[in-house]
Design a protein around this motif. Structure first.
Motif, PDB file in Angstrom:
ATOM      1  N   UNK A 124       0.840  -1.194   0.000  1.00  0.00           N
ATOM      2  CA  UNK A 124       0.000   0.000   0.000  1.00  0.00           C
ATOM      3  C   UNK A 124       0.875   1.242   0.000  1.00  0.00           C
ATOM      4  N   UNK A 125       0.362   2.300  -0.614  1.00  0.00           N
ATOM      5  CA  UNK A 125       1.011   3.597  -0.594  1.00  0.00           C
ATOM      6  C   UNK A 125       0.059   4.615   0.007  1.00  0.00           C
ATOM      7  N   UNK A 126       0.454   5.216   1.118  1.00  0.00           N
ATOM      8  CA  UNK A 126      -0.392   6.163   1.849  1.00  0.00           C
ATOM      9  C   UNK A 126       0.136   7.577   1.655  1.00  0.00           C
ATOM     10  N   UNK A 136       4.856  -2.812   2.450  1.00  0.00           N
ATOM     11  CA  UNK A 136       4.681  -3.928   1.532  1.00  0.00           C
ATOM     12  C   UNK A 136       5.187  -5.235   2.107  1.00  0.00           C
ATOM     13  N   UNK A 137       4.814  -6.324   1.456  1.00  0.00           N
ATOM     14  CA  UNK A 137       5.285  -7.656   1.825  1.00  0.00           C
ATOM     15  C   UNK A 137       6.469  -8.022   0.940  1.00  0.00           C
ATOM     16  N   UNK A 149       8.794  -9.990   7.427  1.00  0.00           N
ATOM     17  CA  UNK A 149       8.665  -9.845   5.974  1.00  0.00           C
ATOM     18  C   UNK A 149       7.965  -8.558   5.568  1.00  0.00           C
ATOM     19  N   UNK A 150       8.041  -7.530   6.417  1.00  0.00           N
ATOM     20  CA  UNK A 150       7.446  -6.229   6.117  1.00  0.00           C
ATOM     21  C   UNK A 150       8.518  -5.271   5.610  1.00  0.00           C
ATOM     22  N   UNK A 151       8.219  -4.573   4.529  1.00  0.00           N
ATOM     23  CA  UNK A 151       9.052  -3.484   4.022  1.00  0.00           C
ATOM     24  C   UNK A 151       8.331  -2.167   4.271  1.00  0.00           C
ATOM     25  N   UNK A 152       9.025  -1.169   4.816  1.00  0.00           N
ATOM     26  CA  UNK A 152       8.410   0.130   5.090  1.00  0.00           C
ATOM     27  C   UNK A 152       9.355   1.260   4.696  1.00  0.00           C
ATOM     28  N   UNK A 156      11.625   9.610   1.738  1.00  0.00           N
ATOM     29  CA  UNK A 156      12.771   9.089   0.999  1.00  0.00           C
ATOM     30  C   UNK A 156      13.607   8.096   1.793  1.00  0.00           C
ATOM     31  N   UNK A 157      13.178   7.754   3.008  1.00  0.00           N
ATOM     32  CA  UNK A 157      14.003   6.877   3.837  1.00  0.00           C
ATOM     33  C   UNK A 157      13.284   5.617   4.285  1.00  0.00           C
ATOM     34  N   UNK A 158      14.077   4.620   4.714  1.00  0.00           N
ATOM     35  CA  UNK A 158      13.521   3.382   5.242  1.00  0.00           C
ATOM     36  C   UNK A 158      12.983   3.602   6.658  1.00  0.00           C
TER      37      UNK A 158
END
Length: 291
Positions: A124-126, A136-137, A149-152, A156-158
């Motif tokens: 998802x993009x909020x 994202x997964x 397994x979550x990507x956030x 511009x940063x993690x």
């Protein structure tokens, strides 16, 4: 064959989760002293993952509550009506569009023998004010519950949150909080005074593949995807999007009731050019409207 040998063989599979016995959950709000911390067995409809209604001290399936998006996307609208929206794999669709907030979803999927794609929400993009939050997964070959397994990403940063329940990340300027509600793979996102969103990364289980005919056990892809649950505090009466429209003033469901799989059509109205685009036909983001 010994039990520990069986377990070690299945560790290599996407479907390890189906070997776990029915799990339990507990109320985490100390305000409800008679229920707080008491393990309760999850209902048959969601034996592995459930939530607790602390006031009533009862477990429930989060995917059956209004605002839920789960499975091959199965929605529960704000009006309580269940429907499916299949969209299309590798495309992005507007879930929520309101003057204050906009949320898109990226769909993944595979061809099926039923004449349509099987699809799942992979990310998802909020968009809120001038900020962007991505959740994202990860692409997972062999699922293990102990791996996160979550990507956030935020702007511009993690977004890096240490593993462990109740660990959190904050952006005070944006009014956004991301908090882990489990050791791995589950977070709650709060946009202050606007909404809360539970995000859980899950794989396709062997039982799901068998029942629905996904036929994914041979290609080594677990199709890890998101299960989502929304609670809104402030939306305009003109909110739109696949889910958002069900919270709009005067909304009446257009899906055909009384069938096994009620479908919400109109995919072209909700499609966007990318996960952070607001160019869907039903976009409301940034418009000046009264709440």
């Amino acid at each position: 064959m010994k039990m520990h040998t069986l377990i070690s063989l299945f560790v290599l599979s996407c479907f390890l989760v189906v070997l776990v016995n029915a799990s339990k959950a507990a109320c985490k709000d100390p305000y409800y002293g008679k229920c707080y911390g008491i393990p309760l067995a999850c209902p048959p409809g969601c034996p592995k993952l459930c939530e607790i209604e602390c006031k009533a001290c009862k477990p429930y399936c989060a995917c059956d509550k209004p605002g839920a998006i789960c499975q091959d996307p199965r929605f529960i609208g704000g009006d309580g009506v269940m429907f499916y929206f299949h969209g299309k794999k590798d495309k992005d669709f507007c879930l929520i569009s309101d003057p204050k907030i906009h949320i898109n979803a990226h769909f993944i999927g595979k061809k099926s023998k039923k004449g349509r794609d099987f699809t799942w929400v992979q990310a998802i993009g909020l968009l809120y004010k001038q900020h962007k939050l991505f959740i994202g997964a990860k692409n997972v070959t062999h699922w293990q519950d102990t791996n996160d397994n979550i990507l956030m990403h935020f702007d511009e940063g993690d977004v890096q949150i240490p593993l462990g329940e109740s660990r959190e990340w904050r952006s005070p300027k944006a009014g956004i909080i991301v908090k882990r509600t489990s050791m791995t793979n589950v977070v709650e996102v709060e946009v202050l005074e606007v909404m809360k969103m539970k995000v859980r990364v899950v794989p396709i289980t062997m039982e799901e593949s068998r029942v629905h005919g996904y036929d994914i056990s041979e290609d080594g892809n677990c199709y890890a995807h998101l299960e989502l649950g929304f609670k809104f505090e402030s939306l305009s009466g003109d909110v739109n999007g696949v889910l958002g429209q069900t919270y709009a003033s005067g909304y009446r469901s257009r899906v055909k009731m009384g069938v096994a799989m009620p479908i919400m059509g109109g995919a072209k109205r909700f499609q966007t050019s990318n996960i952070f685009s607001v160019d869907c036909v039903v976009s409301r983001f940034g418009l000046e409207m009264s709440i």
